[in-house]
Design a protein around this motif. Sequence first.
Motif, PDB file in Angstrom:
ATOM      1  N   GLU A  70      78.533  70.609   6.341  1.00 40.77           N
ATOM      2  CA  GLU A  70      78.996  69.794   7.452  1.00 40.77           C
ATOM      3  C   GLU A  70      79.554  70.617   8.609  1.00 40.77           C
ATOM      4  O   GLU A  70      79.322  70.311   9.779  1.00 40.77           O
ATOM      5  N   THR A  71      80.312  71.684   8.318  1.00 46.89           N
ATOM      6  CA  THR A  71      80.943  72.490   9.357  1.00 46.89           C
ATOM      7  C   THR A  71      80.612  73.962   9.142  1.00 46.89           C
ATOM      8  O   THR A  71      80.010  74.351   8.126  1.00 46.89           O
ATOM      9  N   TRP A  72      81.029  74.798  10.096  1.00 46.44           N
ATOM     10  CA  TRP A  72      80.765  76.227   9.987  1.00 46.44           C
ATOM     11  C   TRP A  72      81.496  76.844   8.805  1.00 46.44           C
ATOM     12  O   TRP A  72      81.048  77.844   8.238  1.00 46.44           O
ATOM     13  N   ARG A  73      82.608  76.243   8.381  1.00 44.78           N
ATOM     14  CA  ARG A  73      83.370  76.778   7.255  1.00 44.78           C
ATOM     15  C   ARG A  73      82.586  76.659   5.954  1.00 44.78           C
ATOM     16  O   ARG A  73      82.805  77.446   5.019  1.00 44.78           O
ATOM     17  N   HIS A  74      81.682  75.678   5.885  1.00 44.97           N
ATOM     18  CA  HIS A  74      80.880  75.517   4.672  1.00 44.97           C
ATOM     19  C   HIS A  74      79.876  76.658   4.482  1.00 44.97           C
ATOM     20  O   HIS A  74      79.364  76.848   3.371  1.00 44.97           O
ATOM     21  N   PHE A  75      79.594  77.396   5.555  1.00 46.31           N
ATOM     22  CA  PHE A  75      78.589  78.463   5.478  1.00 46.31           C
ATOM     23  C   PHE A  75      79.206  79.836   5.202  1.00 46.31           C
ATOM     24  O   PHE A  75      78.465  80.801   5.038  1.00 46.31           O
ATOM     25  N   ILE A  76      80.533  79.928   5.147  1.00 46.29           N
ATOM     26  CA  ILE A  76      81.161  81.242   4.984  1.00 46.29           C
ATOM     27  C   ILE A  76      80.851  81.833   3.611  1.00 46.29           C
ATOM     28  O   ILE A  76      80.372  82.974   3.498  1.00 46.29           O
TER      29      ILE A  76
END
Length: 305
Positions: free
Chosen positions: A167-173
Amino acid sequence: MLPFILKRLGLALLVAFTVSFISFLLLFLSGDPAAALAGETASGEDIEAIRRVYGFDRPMLVQYGEWLVSALQGDFGESYYFKLPVAGLIAERLQVTMILGVCGISFALLTAVPLGVAAAIRPNSIVDRVALFMSVAGQAMPSFWFGLILIVVFAIQLGMLPPSGAETWRHFILPTVVLGYYAMPAIMRLTRAGMLDTLNSDYIRTARAKGAGEGRVLFKHALRNAIIPVVSLAAVQMGFMLGGSIVVESVFALHGAGYLAWESIARNDLPTVQALILVFSMFYIVFTFLADVLNAWLDPRMRSA
């Protein structure tokens, strides 16, 4: 430069055509697609009916020609399982995989190249040993296990990052770290070896004798030549990340193109599998072509190859 680009472009198109034919052929050599679609309990009449409906009874070259013409127009047919146009299905899922692949290769390059350069500047130092340890650990550690460890530590115990989703960029870290760390060892070792070889070259000693600053010697003279094989390797790794991210996508519940490939294979969704093989192969070919062009720009001697 233009003749070199045209030559590489012709080879890329030839490889693309060959890959498309082989990928189409392998799917049919793996078994009878009509029987796979009909199921284990289907009768012979049912299998023959499916074979006629989907055109599997026609000559193989005729089927390939029609499929290739449609594919060049962006039409990969309809998914047997999802009942949706394959092109739209892949386009929707590919966005997640592209973001993950770009972030993964960026993380790998921004981490491995500086570490490789630092290890080459100070061989047998603490930095060199840390780089060696990270390289060995990256090769020995399974990506799914590393991903689960990161989820347990940073998502469950510390609560710093989300464990799954897109959903957000934090999910891709976390998936970026896992995917990028897998590519780091090869890039780091190649950078270190290239820098060590380049720093011992005569033209580097000449540049230093002329009074060139150490930063200019390292980054303009040494790194520019040492980075050439790294560019080629990064192109291959980028293609692998896009086509082989199925494990990372499964661990972090990212429904990208890699996860779609697994779903399609498990459900005998032939049109989707064929299209994904072609798309992933095109990524390899395009990135390799771009790496050849970039290397030719960095090293003019390669233009005569």
